[in-house]
Design a protein around this motif. Structure first.
Motif, short mmCIF file in Angstrom:
data_model
loop_
_atom_site.label_atom_id
_atom_site.label_comp_id
_atom_site.label_asym_id
_atom_site.label_seq_id
_atom_site.Cartn_x
_atom_site.Cartn_y
_atom_site.Cartn_z
N LEU A 1 -70.42 5.16 11.02
CA LEU A 1 -69.59 5.87 10.06
C LEU A 1 -68.33 5.08 9.75
CD1 LEU A 1 -69.73 9.55 11.38
CD2 LEU A 1 -70.87 8.65 9.35
N TYR B 1 -64.40 5.54 7.49
CA TYR B 1 -63.48 6.56 7.01
C TYR B 1 -62.66 6.00 5.86
CZ TYR B 1 -64.76 9.27 11.09
OH TYR B 1 -65.48 9.98 12.02
N ARG C 1 -61.58 10.59 5.27
CA ARG C 1 -62.72 11.41 5.67
C ARG C 1 -63.92 10.50 5.85
NH1 ARG C 1 -64.59 14.41 0.08
NH2 ARG C 1 -66.55 14.62 1.25
N ALA C 2 -64.92 10.99 6.55
CA ALA C 2 -66.09 10.17 6.87
C ALA C 2 -66.91 9.88 5.61
CB ALA C 2 -66.95 10.87 7.91
#
Length: 254
Positions: free
Chosen positions: A60, A62, A182-183
């Motif tokens: 992931l 961000y 945010r991811a």
């Protein structure tokens, strides 16, 4: 006696809550395993169709939305050794290198000279691969990511001998982060989205994905940029840039 009953009741409630949370956690784990298995199946299907994939990442990242404005070319700081021409676009620098610029710096110093002029920008392999000539594209970096919109890139032009002869440059200014990070979806998930949207087919080749900023809309004189996964795709003799919204997985390819 009443106190003991309340105490026992509370212990039972806490016990039931622990069981609920444990089952909820396990269901989440199973769901994630199913997603991972589904992704593996789709990647295997793509390979069976002879789609050449890069060594992609599954981690992931961000990022956030950002706003920025076009920089005026009269305010851009440029090193010496250029012949700058004017044009209708006040946000664009059109520059030619003076003939003796590279001779003064010695043989084989092209890259060191270019690094001076491209300060704040980074070579972009996806946009460069999309060129049909010898031009090389560099992206301005914003919040750690390269910009792939025209408003944040500079392009070096080369002659037939492979020597740089000049560049065009645009620059973003007054950059503001609009939201907290945010991811984003993973590179693997972006590749799967391209396949689901039928952007890549049997026999196609796909480059490594690069998390980048692309323009989405304009509000009150500011361009709004969002993170996208950008790829260079090859289909026969045709090549093109593919883009996936890094927040939603939507197809943004033109």
């Amino acid at each position: 006696m009443q106190f003991k009953r309340i105490k026992i009741l509370m212990l039972i409630l806490f016990f039931l809550l622990d069981i609920f949370l444990l089952n909820w956690w396990r269901s989440g784990e199973v769901s994630q395993e199913r997603v991972t298995d589904a992704n593996t199946d789709i990647i295997s299907e793509m390979k069976k169709q002879k789609i050449k994939l890069p060594k992609f990442g599954t981690s992931l990242h961000y990022s956030s939305y950002v706003a920025a404005q076009y920089g005026d070319r009269r305010e851009m700081s440029l090193p010496a050794g250029l012949d700058v021409s004017t044009g209708a676009k006040t946000n664009t620098v059109f520059a030619k290198f003076k003939r003796d610029l590279f001779k003064k710096n010695g043989t084989g110093s092209d890259e060191s000279v270019l690094s001076t002029y491209s300060a704040g920008y980074q070579f972009n392999p996806v946009l460069t691969a999309n060129k049909t000539n010898r031009d090389r594209v560099y992206s301005q970096r914003v919040e750690g990511l390269p910009v792939i919109a025209d408003s944040g890139i500079m392009t070096f032009q080369y002659n037939k001998s492979g020597k740089p002869v000049g560049f065009t440059k645009r620059q973003l200014v007054n950059i503001e982060r609009l939201r907290d990070d945010r991811a984003t979806i993973t590179e693997e998930e972006a590749i799967i989205s391209l396949y689901r949207y039928n952007e890549i087919d049997s026999g196609d080749s796909l480059s490594k994905g690069y998390l980048s900023y692309d323009r989405t809309l304009t509000v009150n004189g500011y361009d709004i940029f969002l993170p996208v996964w950008a790829f260079e795709a090859y289909s026969g003799n045709e090549k093109y840039v593919l883009k996936i919204n890094a927040f939603t997985g939507d197809n943004l390819s033109e």
